[in-house]
Write an enzyme that holds these catalytic residues in place. Structure first.
Site, PDB file in Angstrom:
ATOM      1  N   ASP A   1      -4.931  14.958 -21.095  1.00  0.00           N
ATOM      2  CA  ASP A   1      -5.930  15.716 -20.345  1.00  0.00           C
ATOM      3  C   ASP A   1      -5.212  16.216 -19.091  1.00  0.00           C
ATOM      4  OD1 ASP A   1      -7.896  16.591 -18.605  1.00  0.00           O
ATOM      5  OD2 ASP A   1      -9.080  14.742 -18.653  1.00  0.00           O
TER       6      ASP A   1
ATOM      7  N   LYS B   1     -10.186  23.876 -12.718  1.00  0.00           N
ATOM      8  CA  LYS B   1      -9.451  23.258 -11.623  1.00  0.00           C
ATOM      9  C   LYS B   1      -8.258  24.125 -11.212  1.00  0.00           C
ATOM     10  CE  LYS B   1     -12.167  19.671 -12.079  1.00  0.00           C
ATOM     11  NZ  LYS B   1     -11.931  18.644 -13.088  1.00  0.00           N
TER      12      LYS B   1
ATOM     13  N   TRP C   1     -12.156   9.711 -15.495  1.00  0.00           N
ATOM     14  CA  TRP C   1     -12.027  10.670 -16.604  1.00  0.00           C
ATOM     15  C   TRP C   1     -11.328  10.021 -17.789  1.00  0.00           C
ATOM     16  CZ3 TRP C   1     -15.526  13.916 -15.970  1.00  0.00           C
ATOM     17  CH2 TRP C   1     -15.781  14.537 -14.755  1.00  0.00           C
TER      18      TRP C   1
HETATM   19  C1  LIG Z   1     -12.840  17.727 -13.942  1.00  0.00           C
HETATM   20  C2  LIG Z   1     -12.134  16.884 -14.917  1.00  0.00           C
HETATM   21  C3  LIG Z   1     -12.691  16.587 -16.167  1.00  0.00           C
HETATM   22  C4  LIG Z   1     -14.068  17.052 -16.580  1.00  0.00           C
HETATM   23  O1  LIG Z   1     -14.072  18.380 -16.869  1.00  0.00           O
HETATM   24  P1  LIG Z   1     -15.362  19.094 -17.469  1.00  0.00           P
HETATM   25  O2  LIG Z   1     -14.819  20.440 -17.823  1.00  0.00           O
HETATM   26  O3  LIG Z   1     -16.378  19.122 -16.383  1.00  0.00           O
HETATM   27  O4  LIG Z   1     -15.836  18.332 -18.635  1.00  0.00           O
HETATM   28  C5  LIG Z   1     -11.937  15.832 -17.040  1.00  0.00           C
HETATM   29  N1  LIG Z   1     -10.717  15.382 -16.711  1.00  0.00           N
HETATM   30  C6  LIG Z   1     -10.163  15.641 -15.512  1.00  0.00           C
HETATM   31  C7  LIG Z   1      -8.802  15.119 -15.206  1.00  0.00           C
HETATM   32  C8  LIG Z   1     -10.853  16.388 -14.582  1.00  0.00           C
HETATM   33  O5  LIG Z   1     -10.299  16.661 -13.387  1.00  0.00           O
END
Ligand SMILES: *Cc1c(COP(=O)(O)O)cnc(C)c1O
Length: 357
Positions: A167, A191, A100
């Protein structure tokens, strides 16, 4: 309905209370006689949900006054582009702690000068780099606080000489965060705070508007701040469920209270991984995530992987398969995952050990 213990990485387990409330709202949204997915987002009933949700974010994370909270479609992956578009002028640094993080970096590279200040790629991201220096001439430094795929987590809010952007898709609201240390915190809701379809952005407002590039309207965060997340039609259903999830979290005592529970759940599972001779953890011990617990069969027991998977499945465990890029097992134990489920997985590992010792 079949009783399962859900360890899926995302979309994932949500509080039953939020799901029940969503079912009710699909029948009749707040006594309007209209399903929540059929009501105009310009009604006062809907605006009340937006306002409540924003207020809950601010309250639960102690977000300072000079920050805005915005909800958008596009997921965290679109967030990667929002970051670069809105903050990159001369140079940006990224902490490359996983796929990511790398994808976030790629979007910035596409728009300008961006690079990995430190990386743990050479060991398949099984630890968080330390001891690196963050150059003072960066526009921003980007971190991924929880690396969902590898089960590593940055356990502190970094002291950073430049604006810090994070993020926090997979550990938001799992632990207290000092928001004032960040220029922006963002992530996908699916999540830990809601269903897929909505992403959150916590933005220090006065850091926007410093780049010289043309920013397309929809990619300009100021558009969405000014539009109060309703410049265009918001993902109403996802936001509704997110709001119900946050109401549940507040009832649990908020982020501080859930953090204590999250630590206990993680300790219970890691203790079994460390004790049980059939299994071993894959993340560096000091960087272990309290949200995603990654493990494999220990040396000599590799051949039992499929058998354990089948056994665990038969005991009601679901979603424990590791990410396709790393294999093994991963138990995601987000806020809504009860201690009871973690205990069930631990029992399962113990029973499996008895059968194969
Ligand atoms: C799941 C995840 C993403 C991607 O998320 P999307 O909403 O599917 O774009 C990005 N960063 C992290 C840390 C993730 O766990």
């Amino acid at each position: 309905m079949k009783k399962v213990h859900n360890f899926t990485a995302g979309p994932c387990i949500l509080p039953q209370q939020a799901i029940d409330s969503a079912i009710e709202a699909l029948k009749d949204f707040k006594g309007t006689g209209v399903p929540v997915i059929s009501i105009s987002h310009r009604t006062k009933e809907w605006e009340a949900v937006m306002n409540e949700c924003r207020a809950l974010w601010k309250e639960l994370l102690n977000i300072p006054e000079d920050y805005e909270v915005v909800f958008l479609g596009g997921g965290a992956s679109m967030g990667f582009l929002y970051v670069a578009m809105n903050f990159l002028e001369n140079k940006a640094g990224y902490l490359e702690t996983g796929v990511w993080a790398k994808k976030a970096l790629k979007e910035a590279k596409g728009l300008g000068n961006a690079y990995a200040v430190a990386s743990s790629a050479e060991t398949v991201y099984n630890y968080i780099p330390k001891g690196y220096e963050i150059p003072a001439d960066l526009d921003y430094f980007h971190v991924t606080t929880n690396n969902t795929i590898y089960g590593t987590e940055l356990h502190e809010d970094l002291d950073c000489p430049v604006p810090l952007i994070a993020d926090m898709s997979s550990d938001i609201m799992s632990r207290p965060v000092d928001v004032s240390k960040y220029a922006m915190i963002y992530g996908g809701a699916q999540k830990n705070v809601g269903p897929a379809g909505v992403a959150f952005f916590i933005i220090k407002k006065d850091l926007l508007g410093k780049v010289s590039r043309y920013i397309p309207t929809m990619l300009d965060l100021r558009t969405h701040i000014n539009g109060e997340s309703m410049f265009n039609t918001p993902p109403v259903f996802a936001i509704y469920v997110m709001n119900e999830t946050l109401k549940w979290l507040k009832e649990q005592g908020g982020v501080e209270a859930i953090y204590e529970i999250n630590k206990k759940k993680a300790e219970l599972l890691y203790a079994e991984i460390d004790r049980n001779p059939l299994f071993k953890g894959t993340a560096a011990v000091e960087d272990r995530s309290i949200m995603n617990v990654c493990f494999v069969m220990a040396e000599g027991y590799e051949a039992l992987q499929d058998e354990f998977m089948a056994y665990a499945k038969a005991q009601g465990m679901t979603g424990i398969k590791g990410h396709r890029s790393v294999g093994g097992f991963r138990a995601s134990i987000y806020n809504a995952c009860p201690m009871e489920s973690v205990q069930a997985l631990v029992d399962c590992m113990k029973e499996f050990e008895q059968q194969h010792k």
